[in-house]
Design an enzyme around this catalytic site. Sequence first.
Site, PDB file in Angstrom:
ATOM      1  CG  ASP A  36      19.790   1.099  -6.295  1.00 29.82           C
ATOM      2  OD1 ASP A  36      19.590   0.674  -5.390  1.00 29.82           O
ATOM      3  OD2 ASP A  36      19.332   1.906  -6.910  1.00 29.82           O
ATOM      4  CE  LYS A  58      17.044  -5.951  -5.911  1.00 32.98           C
ATOM      5  NZ  LYS A  58      16.017  -4.525  -6.202  1.00 32.98           N
ATOM      6  CG  MET A 173      17.538  -2.234 -16.740  1.00 29.91           C
ATOM      7  SD  MET A 173      16.931  -2.061 -15.490  1.00 29.91           S
ATOM      8  CE  MET A 173      15.323  -1.276 -16.084  1.00 29.91           C
TER       9      MET A 173
END
Length: 507
Positions: A36, A58, A173
């Site tokens: 990631d 991402k 997040m």
Amino acid sequence: MPIGRVILAGAGPGDPRLITTGALDALASAEVVVYDRLVSPAILAKAPERAEMIDVGKVPGSQKATQALINEVLIAKAKAGKVVVRLKGGDPYVFGRGGEEALALLDAGVPFEVIPGVTAGVAVSASAGIPVTHRGLASCVTFITGHEDPTKPESDLNYSALAATGGTLVFYMGVRQLGSIASRLMAAGLSGETPAACIQSGTTPSQRSIRETLADLAQKAADAHMEPPAITVVGAVAGLPGALNVFEARPLFGRRIVNTRPEGQAVALAESLGELGAEVISLPTIETRRLPRSAEADGVFQSLGRYHWLIFTSPTAVEFFFERMAELSLDARALQTARVACIGPATSDALSKRSILPDFRPAHFDGESLVQEIAPCDIRGRKVLLPRSDIARKELREGLERLGAEVTDLALYRTITHAEPPAEALRRVRRGDGDIVTFTSSSTVEGFVEIVGREALDGLKDKVSYASIGPVTSATMRLLGLDVSVEAKEHTAAGLVQAIVDFAARR
């Protein structure tokens, strides 16, 4: 072909020291690494050189690789017989979609295992000085996604229940949804005066944190331009004294320091600077290459017994000297008639690792000091061997010869400008991302100037400070047009670090 396997491993919250030994062991065995965007480059560097590296990170606001595609990659690589390490930030099963990947592997009949990681909710809070539980303040902690699946018709979160827990709420997040999160919590009954904190890039040298009340947090975070990755902590623990945030109080915290040492020597300096809070940009400007064997050099090694003194000026010289001895089937017994001198503690340490304790080491770590301080020793008329670089400074040899020594210069390696410096590090240095550039030798200065280029250096004049390990290096810096902002009093890597700390304290 035998089927391979997939290891779902947590890489921790960012600080490379917080990856588990289990994950490091898995990484060492990897043939394919699927990682990631939040995995530290320092961790990725632990993967074997032969491993295929696949970035599926991402980026908020865009999709670099869909989850379905990631699942396909894992399955395909494992069915090709590979050992695949799926390296995920934090813990694979805490908002990491590791469960989805595990189910896909299970359905495909691919063997897998899970290695848990240190999750950001705990580690990032701690690095900002916030314990998620604390006697008398919070006896429970709830981990919550601040970024739910946008395709869902409504939130799965029960804000009334969250507001009533009486414990610590940690939102992952959610920095771009702070206003909505705060409004929903207050509408559910949680006081707007509840302490809250937002921490960006936690556990890394780029960490930033703010503490406010729940009512003011969203606006203050926007004013501070807080960006992902970030977590939000809500609860009484966020109101504990800010002095608990020792992470951001370290003397070099927030500084970006360029390390120009060659790759084999860069780690210790980078670790020392990192422990003090600096972000270290590794830009090796030189590399050392062993010179080919020659009949002349082999003859020197075969006659080591004729030398009275053996003087090492660097750890690199020690390394190449003993490598050549081993190739010639020689061991320490070949040195039994020679006294050994060296310059600096790092060279002394390199010798001690080979069970050799130097007979002499000057108090100041340069060739001129060695000449001055070795004069009272038994040096006149003695044969001295100097194993070193083919471009080593001539002053040491000439100084010893003035003392009456018979000196043999033994060139073992060549120091050259790094042929392929890390591209991203070079881009960052050229645009002025580094606050301080360190130099540990004249060669690193020369390599830096050649690699970065005069045009870029001219543009860095008011942006970057330069730090030198000692007077010889400083002289080269001035000769090449670099201002010396820092010079170590003790001419060692540790002395350079201390000089940088003192310099940073004055700025």
